[in-house]
Design an enzyme around this catalytic site. Structure first.
Site, short mmCIF file in Angstrom:
data_model
loop_
_atom_site.label_atom_id
_atom_site.label_comp_id
_atom_site.label_asym_id
_atom_site.label_seq_id
_atom_site.Cartn_x
_atom_site.Cartn_y
_atom_site.Cartn_z
N ASP A 233 -8.77 1.26 -25.19
CA ASP A 233 -8.80 0.99 -23.75
C ASP A 233 -9.20 2.24 -22.97
OD1 ASP A 233 -6.18 -1.44 -23.10
OD2 ASP A 233 -7.92 -1.41 -24.41
N PRO B 85 0.81 -1.22 0.00
CA PRO B 85 0.00 0.00 0.00
C PRO B 85 0.84 1.27 0.00
CG PRO B 85 -0.74 -1.54 1.69
CD PRO B 85 0.57 -2.05 1.20
N ARG C 3 -0.63 -8.20 -20.87
CA ARG C 3 -1.67 -7.85 -21.86
C ARG C 3 -1.13 -6.88 -22.89
NH1 ARG C 3 -4.86 -3.54 -22.18
NH2 ARG C 3 -6.86 -3.76 -23.27
N1 LIG Z 1 -2.56 -1.74 -2.20
C1 LIG Z 1 -1.77 -2.79 -2.47
O1 LIG Z 1 -1.17 -2.93 -3.55
C2 LIG Z 1 -1.58 -3.82 -1.41
C3 LIG Z 1 -0.45 -4.62 -1.38
C4 LIG Z 1 -0.31 -5.59 -0.38
C5 LIG Z 1 -1.32 -5.71 0.56
N2 LIG Z 1 -1.26 -6.60 1.56
C6 LIG Z 1 0.00 -7.24 1.94
C7 LIG Z 1 0.86 -6.18 2.58
C8 LIG Z 1 0.36 -5.44 3.64
C9 LIG Z 1 1.17 -4.45 4.22
C10 LIG Z 1 2.45 -4.21 3.72
C11 LIG Z 1 2.92 -4.96 2.64
C12 LIG Z 1 2.12 -5.94 2.05
N3 LIG Z 1 -2.41 -4.93 0.51
C13 LIG Z 1 -2.55 -3.99 -0.45
#
Ligand SMILES: NC(=O)c1ccc(NCc2ccccc2)nc1
Length: 235
Positions: free
Chosen positions: A167, A87, A152
């Site tokens: 797209d 995230p 893709r």
């Molecule tokens: N928004 C995204 O791309 C994303 C990526 C992974 C995830 N969860 C696994 C995780 C949590 C916290 C830290 C690192 C990885 N959630 C959302």
């Protein structure tokens, strides 16, 4: 193009890679996908891949040794990028997919879990990328989205090159509505212009639909598009 998925759950990828255009692209040899499990690189009796966070707090953190060992076990195909899905990454966009599809031959996708990975693993990571501003239980879902969106765009994955031009987001606007047979379905008709055979009018209608839909649904994209237009007009 070679994809290396660093994942504690390789089975997660089995069925999505066996169906649809992605499976065809792999079967055609346009891509090869390999899964590497950090658990195979643990040395302790319990195959420990995570541990409690230094400094306390809830949740667990992925240990650095198994991840680093898994990353160092991979063949190196250049040009390559090692990407960590989290995230905290830069958001995925069509432009980012285009950039990756045209600039690398190997993509290593590190799928995090729990609270994330030990920060020292970033030594092996080139880029942190996010599917969007939300938290999932696993990085495998964002990794699959990125793999899908990049593959893709590689030549040969989608039959007609045409289908890239229409797209959403490719020209900064949302896509126009689509219709197919029958011309009337449960009393719902297809817009007359699309049955007219008048290609100029059809193109104008589609463009108008793109503009209206973008303005109504995504004012952020619409403003960016307008700014881009005034740049183009002023040159
Ligand atoms: N928004 C995204 O791309 C994303 C990526 C992974 C995830 N969860 C696994 C995780 C949590 C916290 C830290 C690192 C990885 N959630 C959302």
């Amino acid at each position: 193009m070679r994809f290396d998925l660093i994942t504690l759950f390789p089975e997660f990828f089995h069925s999505p890679l066996q169906s649809g255009l992605i499976a065809k692209a792999i079967a055609k040899g346009l891509a090869e996908v390999h899964c590497t499990n950090p658990r195979d690189f643990t040395c302790d009796r319990h195959h420990k891949v995570d541990d409690e966070p230094y400094g306390g707090g809830a949740g667990m953190v992925l240990k650095p040794e198994p991840l680093a060992a898994a990353l160092e076990s991979l063949p190196v195909v250049t040009p390559r990028q090692v990407i960590y899905l989290s995230p905290q990454g830069e958001p995925m966009t069509q432009a980012l997919f285009q950039d990756l599809a045209t600039s690398v031959e190997q993509l290593v996708l590190v799928c995090g879990h729990y609270e994330g990975i030990d920060e020292r693993v970033m030594t092996w990571i080139d880029r942190e990328i996010s599917l969007g501003d939300f938290v999932l239980t696993c990085g495998e879902i964002p990794a699959l989205a990125l793999l899908n969106g990049v593959l893709r765009l590689r030549p040969g994955t989608i039959g007609k090159e045409e289908s890239h031009r229409c797209d959403s987001f490719s020209d900064g606007l949302l896509d126009y509505p689509h219709y197919t047979r029958p011309a009337e379905f449960r009393g719902l008709k297809v817009p007359e212009v699309l049955l007219s055979g008048n290609h100029g009018a059809i193109a104008a209608w589609r463009r108008q639909q793109q503009l209206e839909r973008t303005r109504d649904r995504r004012p952020d994209l619409y403003q960016a598009w307008q700014a881009q237009q005034s740049d183009l007009d002023s040159h």
